[in-house]
Structure formats: C-alpha cells, structure tokens
Design an enzyme around this catalytic site. Structure first.
Site, PDB file in Angstrom:
ATOM      1  N   ALA A  96      -4.034   5.450   0.441  1.00 51.84           N
ATOM      2  CA  ALA A  96      -4.358   5.435  -0.677  1.00 51.84           C
ATOM      3  C   ALA A  96      -5.497   6.253  -1.071  1.00 51.84           C
ATOM      4  O   ALA A  96      -5.715   7.043  -2.064  1.00 51.84           O
ATOM      5  CB  ALA A  96      -4.605   4.075  -1.190  1.00 51.84           C
TER       6      ALA A  96
ATOM      7  N   GLY B  41      -3.154  -0.368   3.474  1.00 52.50           N
ATOM      8  CA  GLY B  41      -3.334   1.158   3.571  1.00 52.50           C
ATOM      9  C   GLY B  41      -4.293   1.823   2.866  1.00 52.50           C
ATOM     10  O   GLY B  41      -4.107   2.698   2.122  1.00 52.50           O
ATOM     11  N   SER B  42      -5.416   1.520   3.169  1.00 53.60           N
ATOM     12  CA  SER B  42      -6.628   2.091   2.516  1.00 53.60           C
ATOM     13  C   SER B  42      -6.637   3.506   2.684  1.00 53.60           C
ATOM     14  O   SER B  42      -7.432   4.321   1.815  1.00 53.60           O
ATOM     15  CB  SER B  42      -7.952   1.346   2.974  1.00 53.60           C
ATOM     16  OG  SER B  42      -8.017   1.666   4.201  1.00 53.60           O
ATOM     17  N   SER B  43      -6.427   3.874   4.074  1.00 52.76           N
ATOM     18  CA  SER B  43      -6.380   5.283   4.124  1.00 52.76           C
ATOM     19  C   SER B  43      -5.496   6.358   3.419  1.00 52.76           C
ATOM     20  O   SER B  43      -5.791   7.338   2.814  1.00 52.76           O
ATOM     21  CB  SER B  43      -6.125   5.759   5.612  1.00 52.76           C
ATOM     22  OG  SER B  43      -6.803   4.790   6.638  1.00 52.76           O
TER      23      SER B  43
ATOM     24  N   GLY C 153      -4.981  -4.229   5.911  1.00 49.12           N
ATOM     25  CA  GLY C 153      -3.492  -3.452   6.312  1.00 49.12           C
ATOM     26  C   GLY C 153      -2.802  -2.923   5.321  1.00 49.12           C
ATOM     27  O   GLY C 153      -1.588  -2.705   5.462  1.00 49.12           O
TER      28      GLY C 153
ATOM     29  N   ASP D 268       3.348   5.167   3.901  1.00 45.00           N
ATOM     30  CA  ASP D 268       2.405   4.495   3.472  1.00 45.00           C
ATOM     31  C   ASP D 268       1.839   5.568   2.126  1.00 45.00           C
ATOM     32  O   ASP D 268       1.549   5.295   1.107  1.00 45.00           O
ATOM     33  CB  ASP D 268       1.215   4.192   4.264  1.00 45.00           C
ATOM     34  CG  ASP D 268       0.778   5.160   5.344  1.00 45.00           C
ATOM     35  OD1 ASP D 268       1.316   6.205   5.409  1.00 45.00           O
ATOM     36  OD2 ASP D 268       0.053   4.683   6.054  1.00 45.00           O
TER      37      ASP D 268
HETATM   38  O1  PMV Z   1       0.451  -0.842  10.098  1.00 51.33           O
HETATM   39  P1  PMV Z   1       0.769  -0.054   8.962  1.00 51.33           P
HETATM   40  O2  PMV Z   1       1.185  -1.173   7.777  1.00 51.33           O
HETATM   41  O3  PMV Z   1       0.154   0.952   8.677  1.00 51.33           O
HETATM   42  O4  PMV Z   1       2.558   0.216   9.154  1.00 51.33           O
HETATM   43  C1  PMV Z   1       2.764   1.171  10.347  1.00 51.33           C
HETATM   44  C2  PMV Z   1       4.318   1.160  10.208  1.00 51.33           C
HETATM   45  C3  PMV Z   1       4.902   2.015  11.441  1.00 51.33           C
HETATM   46  O5  PMV Z   1       6.172   2.209  11.264  1.00 51.33           O
HETATM   47  C4  PMV Z   1       4.667   1.114  12.817  1.00 51.33           C
HETATM   48  C5  PMV Z   1       3.996   3.509  11.663  1.00 51.33           C
HETATM   49  C6  PMV Z   1       4.564   4.503  10.673  1.00 51.33           C
HETATM   50  O6  PMV Z   1       3.612   5.396  10.477  1.00 51.33           O
HETATM   51  O7  PMV Z   1       5.559   4.359  10.071  1.00 51.33           O
END
Ligand code: PMV
Length: 321
Positions: free
Chosen positions: A114, A110-112, A108, A155
């Site tokens: 990145a 954030g590989s996509s 989790g 992200d």
């Molecule tokens: O699950 P993650 O680490 O990609 O985080 C999602 C965070 C959210 O606020 C729920 C969604 C977003 O795109 O901001």
C-alpha cells in the site's frame, strides 16, 4: 502543484497463495484499510520522510544517496520507490513524504504494497508524469523485488487497481472479478514473515519438485474453478474450493495449529468454507459466510482465540485524495 495526498488500500488473498509465486493465478481483494502519503516538493535535492507509524521522524537524505546502502526498515520502500522513479523520470526538485496509516502493519494487510502504491501514484501526480495503472504497477513491483527479492506482486496489484482481481505474476494478467461475497476475517495474533515462508516453500520445491509442482498445478486449477463459481454466484462451490485450497496449503506446510483451529471453528459454526489467507504461519484466516451465519462464525473464531478484523472487501485502488 506543490503538494498532493494519495492513498492506497490493503489486501487479502482469497485463493491461490504460494502457487501464484510459481506462475499460477490467484484471486485477491483490496480492503478498506488504507495507507496515505502526502508528498511535497522541496527546493533542495533531498528526500525527507516522516512516517510516525514506523517510528521515522525528521529523516533526510540527499537524492543522490537514497535507496542504497544501510536504510532504516521504515524508509526502505519509500527510498527505493523514489529512487527508481527519479531514475526513470529525472527531476530537479526534492521531496518530503509523510505517511499516515489506518492499519497496523502487523496484521498482514500489506502495508508495504500500500505504501508503494500510494507513493507511485503520488509521484506521478506531483511530478506530472502520465502513467497507466500497469506502468505504475511495473515501477512499484521493481521496487518491491529490489527490497524483498521474492513475491508475486499480487498485493501491489490490489493496492493499485483496487476491487477484487484475478492476478497472474508479474502482472501478466490483472482482471477484475466480482466482490459480491462476504468474508469474516480472523487474526491469529502471530506475525508471520512472508519472505521466510516463500523461501521455505521454494526449498521444498527444490527438494521435491514433482510433489510440490503437482500441488501448485492443483491450486492453479482450483483458482480457475473458483473464478467461475464467483461469476456464477455459486457460494457453496466457492466455500468448498476454499476448504480444498486449505488442504493444499497444509500439505505445503504453511498452516499452523492456531490457524487450523480458527478455520475449524469457523466451519463448525456454519461458514461455507475457510482457509488461511496469505503466506501462512500466522497472520489471518478468512471464512466465506452467508449473512445469517456471520455472527455465529465471528463468535466461534473469537472463542477459538482469534481476533475479528472488521474489513470491507473490494475497496478502491490507489488514488489522489
Ligand atoms: O503474507 P501475505 O499476505 O503478504 O501473502 C503472501 C502470498 C504469497 O503468495 C505467499 C507470496 C506472494 O508474493 O504472492
């Protein structure tokens, strides 16, 4: 230039998840696990992809067909980013993309995002198109929305700009903040699906707009306070606000019993504050710690069933190697 290698960092949400999708600010940091992409120009008008970490080998598609119809999961982001880039800046030559990941996509981090960040930076370099960080972000975010349909882009901002950021969707505000704090990161071992959780919160919002909007409002205020505490170096207040943020996330129904017990264990072992990080349901929790408590907090999280992830915050944004 016929070949470039770029890389981009993963991320951790510090405060403000979910509310950020609905227009409130969040604070996110880039982390030192990176995704690399090597781009090579080809004479033929095709996109070739080699992405061993997601089991993609010898993939090839004509440029005129990329990013549409059926696509393997492992090439979707690459195809759509290249498609949107070539629509905006048409080119004759094709491309071979090879990715190298330092982190497992399941954590989790954030590989996509990145992947998208490393690609847009690499594409601009290899095709010699001069783009600002904001233009790179906008292009990448368009690709992410085309594939996922939902998301704030926090992200991607972390992956492109690096450091730690105060972020408002869709890139309305992207400002650097201090990274002078220490986190312990615990992984639950449970892979959560971000889009599903975002849609679940959307459903709750549709059924109960007053209550859920009030929670978003409170999270937004909390993020502003957190930002102030961060610039004042007031770690005790930051920790307290992280705990409050966790309460709001519990009210939104996105925590889980395992997340709750890792968070509880971290607090009992002396963390200044702890909360889930990201969409919830699984993935990671974070604890704000002072140096003398780091070892005890790590041990407590491990004992409660979490896996400690050794990451450094405030990593460099996307760059050409
Ligand atoms: O699950 P993650 O680490 O990609 O985080 C999602 C965070 C959210 O606020 C729920 C969604 C977003 O795109 O901001």
């Amino acid at each position: 230039m016929n070949k470039v290698t770029s890389s981009a960092p993963g991320k951790l949400m510090i405060v403000g998840e979910h509310a950020v999708v609905h227009g409130k600010p969040c604070i996110v940091t880039a982390v030192n696990q990176r995704l690399g992409a090597t781009l090579e120009l080809l004479d033929k008008p095709v996109l070739e992809v080699e992405a061993p970490e997601v089991d993609i080998h010898d993939y090839s598609r004509p440029l005129t067909e990329i990013g549409q119809g059926e696509m393997p999961k492992g090439t979707r982001f690459i195809e759509v980013v290249v498609k949107l880039f070539l629509q905006a800046y048409p080119q004759q030559q094709g491309l071979r993309v090879t990715t190298q990941s330092q982190f497992q996509s399941t954590f989790g981090f954030g590989s996509s995002s990145a992947t998208v960040a490393a690609l847009v930076v690499g594409l601009a370099k290899i095709y010699e198109v001069s783009l600002s960080e904001k233009e790179l972000f906008d292009l990448g975010f368009k690709a992410i929305l085309e594939i996922q349909g939902v998301g704030s882009g926090f992200d991607l901002a972390a992956a492109i700009y690096g450091g730690a950021l105060y972020f408002v969707t869709p890139g309305k505000t992207i400002e650097p903040v201090e990274t002078s704090f220490q986190l312990v990161v615990g992984y639950t071992g449970v892979k959560a699906d971000t889009s599903t959780l975002v849609r679940m919160v959307n459903d709750k919002l549709a059924h109960n707009p007053e209550e859920i909007n009030a929670i978003f409002e409170d999270i937004g205020k909390l993020v502003e306070e957190f930002r102030q505490a961060l610039s004042a170096g007031d770690f005790a207040t930051m920790g307290r606000l992280m705990n409050t943020n966790q309460e709001y996330l519990e009210k939104l129904g996105v925590s889980s019993p395992l997340l709750d017990s890792l968070i509880q264990a971290a607090r009992q072992a002396g963390a200044l504050g702890a909360k889930l990080s990201g969409a919830g349901g699984g993935d990671c929790m974070i604890a704000l710690v002072e140096s003398d408590k780091t070892a005890a907090v790590k041990e407590a999280i491990s004992k409660a069933g979490g896996q400690i992830m050794e990451v450094e915050i405030g990593a460099h944004g996307a760059k050409i190697q």
